[in-house]
Design a protein around this motif. Structure first.
Motif, PDB file in Angstrom:
ATOM      1  N   PRO A 168      85.268 102.706  85.633  1.00  6.53           N
ATOM      2  CA  PRO A 168      84.275 102.001  84.802  1.00  6.53           C
ATOM      3  C   PRO A 168      82.878 102.161  85.387  1.00  6.53           C
ATOM      4  N   PHE A 169      81.883 102.086  84.519  1.00  3.04           N
ATOM      5  CA  PHE A 169      80.498 102.259  84.993  1.00  3.04           C
ATOM      6  C   PHE A 169      79.796 100.922  85.226  1.00  3.04           C
ATOM      7  N   ASP A 170      80.431  99.814  84.813  1.00  2.00           N
ATOM      8  CA  ASP A 170      79.815  98.508  85.010  1.00  2.00           C
ATOM      9  C   ASP A 170      80.915  97.449  85.075  1.00  2.00           C
ATOM     10  N   PHE A 171      80.576  96.269  85.533  1.00  2.55           N
ATOM     11  CA  PHE A 171      81.554  95.193  85.642  1.00  2.55           C
ATOM     12  C   PHE A 171      80.846  93.850  85.570  1.00  2.55           C
ATOM     13  N   ARG A 172      81.624  92.810  85.266  1.00  2.00           N
ATOM     14  CA  ARG A 172      81.137  91.432  85.322  1.00  2.00           C
ATOM     15  C   ARG A 172      82.176  90.622  86.096  1.00  2.00           C
ATOM     16  N   ARG A 173      81.727  89.994  87.165  1.00  2.00           N
ATOM     17  CA  ARG A 173      82.643  89.192  87.969  1.00  2.00           C
ATOM     18  C   ARG A 173      82.866  87.849  87.285  1.00  2.00           C
ATOM     19  N   LEU A 174      84.117  87.432  87.200  1.00  2.00           N
ATOM     20  CA  LEU A 174      84.484  86.180  86.533  1.00  2.00           C
ATOM     21  C   LEU A 174      84.925  85.170  87.581  1.00  2.00           C
ATOM     22  N   GLU A 175      84.320  84.030  87.556  1.00  2.00           N
ATOM     23  CA  GLU A 175      84.593  83.004  88.566  1.00  2.00           C
ATOM     24  C   GLU A 175      86.012  82.449  88.426  1.00  2.00           C
ATOM     25  N   ASP A 176      86.692  82.321  89.577  1.00  2.00           N
ATOM     26  CA  ASP A 176      88.025  81.705  89.647  1.00  2.00           C
ATOM     27  C   ASP A 176      89.055  82.394  88.745  1.00  2.00           C
ATOM     28  N   THR A 177      89.028  83.722  88.712  1.00  2.00           N
ATOM     29  CA  THR A 177      90.029  84.453  87.906  1.00  2.00           C
ATOM     30  C   THR A 177      90.783  85.495  88.730  1.00  2.00           C
ATOM     31  N   GLU A 178      90.722  85.395  90.053  1.00  2.00           N
ATOM     32  CA  GLU A 178      91.438  86.351  90.906  1.00  2.00           C
ATOM     33  C   GLU A 178      92.937  86.313  90.621  1.00  2.00           C
ATOM     34  N   ASP A 179      93.490  85.126  90.456  1.00  4.69           N
ATOM     35  CA  ASP A 179      94.916  84.974  90.164  1.00  4.69           C
ATOM     36  C   ASP A 179      95.148  84.444  88.755  1.00  4.69           C
ATOM     37  N   ASN A 180      94.111  84.457  87.958  1.00  2.60           N
ATOM     38  CA  ASN A 180      94.203  83.873  86.623  1.00  2.60           C
ATOM     39  C   ASN A 180      93.364  84.701  85.650  1.00  2.60           C
ATOM     40  N   PRO A 181      93.830  85.927  85.317  1.00  4.87           N
ATOM     41  CA  PRO A 181      93.017  86.814  84.476  1.00  4.87           C
ATOM     42  C   PRO A 181      92.955  86.367  83.024  1.00  4.87           C
ATOM     43  N   ILE A 182      91.995  86.933  82.312  1.00  5.89           N
ATOM     44  CA  ILE A 182      91.866  86.678  80.873  1.00  5.89           C
ATOM     45  C   ILE A 182      92.972  87.434  80.144  1.00  5.89           C
ATOM     46  N   GLN A 183      93.710  86.720  79.304  1.00  3.17           N
ATOM     47  CA  GLN A 183      94.855  87.288  78.601  1.00  3.17           C
ATOM     48  C   GLN A 183      94.517  87.659  77.158  1.00  3.17           C
ATOM     49  N   ALA A 184      93.607  86.933  76.538  1.00  5.74           N
ATOM     50  CA  ALA A 184      93.245  87.181  75.136  1.00  5.74           C
ATOM     51  C   ALA A 184      91.788  86.796  74.930  1.00  5.74           C
ATOM     52  N   ILE A 185      91.094  87.535  74.058  1.00  5.70           N
ATOM     53  CA  ILE A 185      89.659  87.320  73.825  1.00  5.70           C
ATOM     54  C   ILE A 185      89.395  87.354  72.330  1.00  5.70           C
ATOM     55  N   THR A 186      88.529  86.445  71.875  1.00  5.89           N
ATOM     56  CA  THR A 186      87.999  86.506  70.517  1.00  5.89           C
ATOM     57  C   THR A 186      86.558  86.021  70.540  1.00  5.89           C
ATOM     58  N   PHE A 187      85.797  86.341  69.490  1.00  5.12           N
ATOM     59  CA  PHE A 187      84.373  86.003  69.428  1.00  5.12           C
ATOM     60  C   PHE A 187      84.088  85.154  68.195  1.00  5.12           C
ATOM     61  N   SER A 188      83.008  84.403  68.278  1.00  2.00           N
ATOM     62  CA  SER A 188      82.522  83.679  67.098  1.00  2.00           C
ATOM     63  C   SER A 188      81.883  84.685  66.139  1.00  2.00           C
ATOM     64  N   ILE A 189      81.565  84.229  64.947  1.00  2.00           N
ATOM     65  CA  ILE A 189      81.030  85.124  63.922  1.00  2.00           C
ATOM     66  C   ILE A 189      79.743  85.796  64.391  1.00  2.00           C
ATOM     67  N   HIS A 190      78.870  85.041  65.038  1.00  2.00           N
ATOM     68  CA  HIS A 190      77.575  85.571  65.483  1.00  2.00           C
ATOM     69  C   HIS A 190      77.621  86.153  66.888  1.00  2.00           C
ATOM     70  N   GLN A 191      78.810  86.284  67.447  1.00  2.00           N
ATOM     71  CA  GLN A 191      78.994  86.874  68.784  1.00  2.00           C
ATOM     72  C   GLN A 191      78.263  86.115  69.891  1.00  2.00           C
ATOM     73  N   ASP A 192      77.959  84.833  69.661  1.00  2.00           N
ATOM     74  CA  ASP A 192      77.262  84.061  70.696  1.00  2.00           C
ATOM     75  C   ASP A 192      78.221  83.213  71.531  1.00  2.00           C
ATOM     76  N   LEU A 193      79.490  83.179  71.154  1.00  2.00           N
ATOM     77  CA  LEU A 193      80.511  82.495  71.938  1.00  2.00           C
ATOM     78  C   LEU A 193      81.681  83.453  72.148  1.00  2.00           C
TER      79      LEU A 193
END
Length: 1025
Positions: free
Chosen positions: A795-820
């Motif tokens: 990958p060419f970039d990354f974002r570190r997520l707080e307190d997710t070393e043993d608890n990764p993101i399993q599913a993602i969705t966005f609001s209509i305006h992509q602000d959440l």
């Protein structure tokens, strides 16, 4: 019913609950004190201090109830001696009557003392100084039920039941269907619940690090008492004694600690280790508080509170199975005379006496009492009731059971039930509780197949049929989809059901059962189904079904009928593109193409307009876990294919061939598609190294700045000597620690989910070692000569997520305006990141809202989605729970909001139902086509063979005619038979080959021939003698 403030004191209530012939726990304690006084007079004057512990104004421990004992005789003499000294010091401490009364007041917790619920429960975490409201999400309803959790159905009054749902305790009104929620205080989930015999209190035993047992008053729902440090990680079971003065708790792995509590004073009375393996249950003997029973994995144990020289102890006696096979014991019951009746895994009842099996009870002809484990045994109104996993409830005569004894060496005794009730097909009863309705015999039953039943066990002429009050998914919910038009959602699970809910009005609408479990789900877009009436479901056998939802009340056939459901589901189309479970379904942005992905490492494309006509499929380097079509903002329509094993593919819009071009093709495989591939290579160690370098760089710059300031300060204070002093200080430099080593895991980490950012770029979340980051990746240019398996991309970039070393993101969705950005975590929590609009690089992904909602151990979020208007958020988990939240908005929701079920299409009632694919071994589309082509080829070959045979037959007939004509000629004119041979060598070659084959067979059988000849010779020689 008494109010909480009118309760008797601990000693008075316990004494009153006992019959004159029974010893109470308090009488044992008095005897213990007398024994201690007599045996330890030498230590009476050692100190006159009264030992008290605790904190807070109204929480002071009473040493009279704080003795902790190890199991049976395993406690050491030193521990016993220390406890003896403490007891004697407490009993002999000199004090006046007034001082003693004053001390007693200090030690007792006030009957009217309550904790503050809002200070006790865990609140959502919000990034400091982020201005994110705590009520960003508000829980409004739960559609799920963890039906496989032990004792997860308790009755508070005739209209209210309670059960655990993830990190919530739900109180459900059976009449109004309203729900009340109590949150977990630890945020790690709830282990088990229990109810006081008077129904005035209930216990919530939690999970976490040294979790609490919180005792709530009912119906005020105020926290009344808190019991601390009773187990290490989670409670497995809790039980009140008959009059509710004592509480027994047992912990789960790893400690399995058994404690008897004086719960009103928040004090442990006795403590020991219950067993080394999992303990399912602990209960008091209803007739004698001094006896308890625990049971679990491969054991049952009988406990007695015994008076020893050093005080009270819990002494346990492990049940010995003898010649009976060892079994897990889920259900058991203490009999009034001290015997214990337990169930077994194979369905028979075991009667225990003195730690041994007295007799094993079965039915006539050695038939088991239940087909499967007995999960609960209850004594009610002089009858023994057994509840089995086979869905049967059987009633047995108490006297027959109590006096049973073995009559032969088998140890079995055959008896027959008085009555029995088969609740339903595919019902797996787990537990039952009796409803307090005068003049009736109604029970509520927990069904491990996903239901709550109301059962009438009166067995009379007017007995009511079993009534399924609530129906739920059983097991992990695999997929979720939300309507693009209204407040409807669909879910599916491995329990073979598809369910439709109106989450705005909090109403389950319809369900449909199949032969195989559902694994993937998508709502058909409005471009395909304008009224939003269709959903598409993938199943574990590779079948895909298109279902149609409609309102049956608007059909002409049902006009004027009563009790018509609000919604119904109709099977519209079925096809089988895969040979393994379907894992992903995705419609192209214009609704023209459907893509299906599977664990069989294929992605199939269908032309939607032509009734899902197959276009073709491509093979992938790993099992497919997600499919995403590019959004309208991208110039081209492309499909993002995410595979579990670290591969991500991008395919262009598939070419649709004409019918004539596609007719003679043997396979549906598309081999000329330009597929881009990204093979993820771990960069976490490099990333951590880079972060550490940047951190040290900033620290070095700060130190250099401080040094310069120090040098200037010394120069100003000491003049010329300042430089010397500065250099002397500079020599004391600490050695830097080595940078983190570069590490790349040998096995690629699984990609859990991902999404498009820009054309040719995407974000992914990974599990395992690479968890803790979101990685931004870009596809390399297409190269048809490069081997996919040899590729390694970073990958060419990354974002570190707080307190997710043993608890990764399993599913993602966005609001209509992509602000959440709504994230479902592996531990069942929900996290919401606040984003700026039109920001695909996620530059400001810092502030977030985090809340634990599903079970932390097995409640991984499997699906998360917002409603079509961003007013609701729905989550589904592996813990069988479905939660609906409202999303914070300045505009309030209407109170009477309700989803609109689509109207039926004209003529839908007259349409024939398509033939379903029920056989899991049926051919997939590709296999069916290959078989068709193979059959076609074989048919052509057989036709050629048949033609050759006909020619040979005609030639043979002509030859025989020639031979007959030759025979009719005079002798001197006839041809010899050899004259008809075209080539004599052919016949010779055939004879030679035949002779060779005979010789080969003789060689193969030579050994066998010799063996049998020798055997025959021996037999002949024996006959001669």
């Amino acid at each position: 019913m008494k109010e909480p403030g009118d309760q008797d004191s601990y000693g008075e209530r316990l004494d009153r609950s006992k019959s004159p012939g029974k010893r109470s726990l308090s009488s044992l304690k008095s005897a213990s004190r007398s024994a201690v006084r007599e045996g330890n007079k030498a230590s009476e004057d050692a100190t006159d201090e009264t030992l008290t512990e605790g904190g807070g104004e109204s929480y002071l421990e009473d040493d009279d109830y704080s003795m902790e004992h190890l199991e049976g005789s395993s406690s050491s003499f030193q521990d016993d001696y220390v406890e003896t000294i403490r007891e004697s010091q407490y009993l002999e401490a000199p004090a006046s009557a007034s001082e003693g009364a004053e001390e007693e007041v200090k030690k007792k917790i006030s009957e009217n003392f309550f904790y503050d619920y809002m200070e006790l429960v865990l609140m959502p975490f919000v990034t400091p100084d982020s201005n994110i409201p705590l009520d960003l999400l508000t829980l409004v309803h739960s559609f799920g039920y963890d039906c496989k959790k032990r004792a997860n159905l308790q009755l508070l009054d005739s209209n209210t039941v309670m059960y655990i749902a993830g990190n919530q305790l739900i109180l459900l009104n059976l009449k109004t269907k309203e729900q009340i929620y109590l949150r977990s205080s630890s945020g790690r989930g709830i282990g088990v619940i229990g109810v006081h015999p008077d129904k005035t209190y209930f216990t919530v035993a939690e999970k976490g690090v040294f979790p609490k047992i919180i005792i709530y008053e009912y119906p005020s729902l105020r926290p009344y008492r808190i019991l601390r440090d009773g187990t290490e990680l989670a409670y497995a079971y809790v039980d009140f004694n008959y009059d509710g003065t004592l509480l027994a708790s047992v912990g789960s792995n790893p400690d399995h600690t058994l404690i008897i509590w004086n719960w009103k004073e928040e004090q442990p009375i006795l403590k020991t280790k219950a067993f080394s393996q999992e303990v399912f249950k602990v209960t008091f003997n209803p007739e004698d508080d001094e006896q308890l029973t625990t049971a679990g994995s491969g054991h049952i144990k009988f406990w007695e509170i015994a008076l020893t020289f050093t005080g009270l102890k819990l002494q346990g006696s492990l049940g010995r199975f003898g010649k009976t096979a060892t079994t897990d014991i889920e259900g058991y019951m203490e009999l009034p005379d001290g015997k214990v009746l337990s169930g077994s895994e194979w369905g028979n009842m075991l009667l225990w006496e003195g730690g041994l099996i007295k007799v094993e009870l079965c039915r006539a002809a050695r038939k088991s009492c239940h087909q499967g484990p007995i999960n609960q045994i209850v004594l009610d109104e002089g009858e023994v009731i057994t509840i089995g996993a086979d869905g049967c409830i059987r009633i047995w005569d108490f006297e027959t059971v109590d006096t049973a004894d073995s009559i032969d060496e088998t140890g079995l005794l055959e008896i027959e039930p008085i009555n029995e009730l088969q609740v339903g097909k595919n019902v797996k009863l787990f537990s039952m509780i009796k409803m307090n309705e005068i003049g009736s015999n109604f029970w509520l039953a927990q069904d491990a197949s996903g239901a709550i039943w109301k059962l009438d066990l009166s067995f009379s002429n007017i007995t009511q049929d079993p009534d399924c009050l609530f129906s739920f998914h059983s097991g992990a919910i695999e997929a979720l989809a939300v309507s693009p038009l209204t407040y409807l959602m669909a879910t599916t699970a491995l329990d073979c059901s598809v369910r439709i809910y109106d989450f705005a009005s909090k109403t389950p609408l319809a369900q449909m059962k199949f032969k195989q479990g559902g694994t993937a789900l998508a709502w058909v877009p409005r471009l395909v189904s304008y009224n939003g009436a269709q959903i598409i479901v993938g199943f574990e056998d590779g079948v895909v079904r298109v279902l149609e939802l409609y309102d049956p009340k608007r059909l002409t056939v049902f006009a004027g009928r009563k009790k018509v459901s609000d919604a119904d589901i109709n099977l519209k189309q079925v096809f089988k593109p895969h040979t393994a479970r379907v894992t992903a379904l995705a419609y192209e942005r214009d609704g023209e193409i459907l893509a299906t992905g599977s664990e069989d490492q294929t992605v199939f494309f269908f032309e939607v307009e032509k009734d899902y006509k197959p276009i073709g499929y491509i093979t992938t380097p790993g099992p497919v876990c997600q499919l995403i079509w590019s959004p309208n903002s991208h110039p081209d329509s492309t499909l993002l294919i995410i595979c579990e094993n670290g591969y991500v593919l991008e395919t262009p819009y598939p070419t649709i061939k004409e019918e004539e071009e596609n007719r003679d093709v043997v396979s549906y495989e598309i081999k000329d598609m330009h597929i881009k591939c990204f093979h993820f290579s771990s960069v976490k160690s490099k990333t951590l190294r880079f972060i550490e370098i940047e951190k040290r760089k900033r620290l070095k710059e700060l130190k250099e700045k401080q040094k310069e300031e120090r040098r200037k300060q010394l120069a100003a204070e000491m003049g010329g000597n300042g430089e010397k002093e500065f250099h002397a200080e500079e020599e004391e430099v600490e050695a830097e620690e080595p940078l983190p080593e570069i590490f790349i895991p040998s096995t690629p980490c699984h990609i859990l989910c991902g999404f498009y950012s820009e054309p040719g770029k995407f974000w992914v979340s990974l599990g395992g070692y690479d968890a803790g980051f979101l990685y931004h990746c870009e596809f390399p240019p297409y190269d048809k000569n490069s081997a996919i398996t040899e590729m390694k991309n970073e990958p060419f970039d990354f974002r570190r997520l707080e307190d997710t070393e043993d608890n990764p993101i399993q599913a993602i969705t966005f609001s209509i305006h992509q602000d959440l950005m709504f994230c479902g975590m592996q531990d069942g929590a929900i996290r919401v990141y606040i984003l700026s609009q039109n920001n695909p690089s996620l530059m400001n992904m810092v502030d977030y809202w985090h809340f634990n909602i599903h079970d932390n151990n097995y409640g991984c979020v499997k699906g998360i989605s917002t409603s079509f208007d961003d007013r609701f958020l729905v989550t589904t988990g592996a813990d069988s729970n479905i939660f609906v939240f409202t999303i914070f908005s300045e505009f309030e929701l209407k109170k009477s909001i309700k989803a609109k079920v689509p109207s039926p299409r004209f003529g839908i009632e007259a349409e024939p139902i398509p033939e379903d694919i029920e056989d899991p071994k049926s051919y997939s589309i590709e296999n069916a086509r290959r078989k068709r082509e193979h059959d076609k080829l074989m048919k052509e070959v057989e036709e050629i063979k048949a033609g050759k045979r006909e020619k040979l037959k005609a030639l043979r007939n002509e030859f025989w005619k020639l031979l007959e004509m030759n025979q009719e000629l005079p002798k001197h004119m006839q041809f010899k038979r050899t004259d008809f041979d075209v080539d004599s060598k052919i016949r010779a070659e055939i004879a030679r080959k035949t002779a060779f084959k005979i010789h080969e067979v003789e060689k193969e059988l030579a050994w066998e021939k010799e063996k049998h000849e020798l055997s025959l010779m021996k037999l002949q020689n024996r006959k001669q003698f």
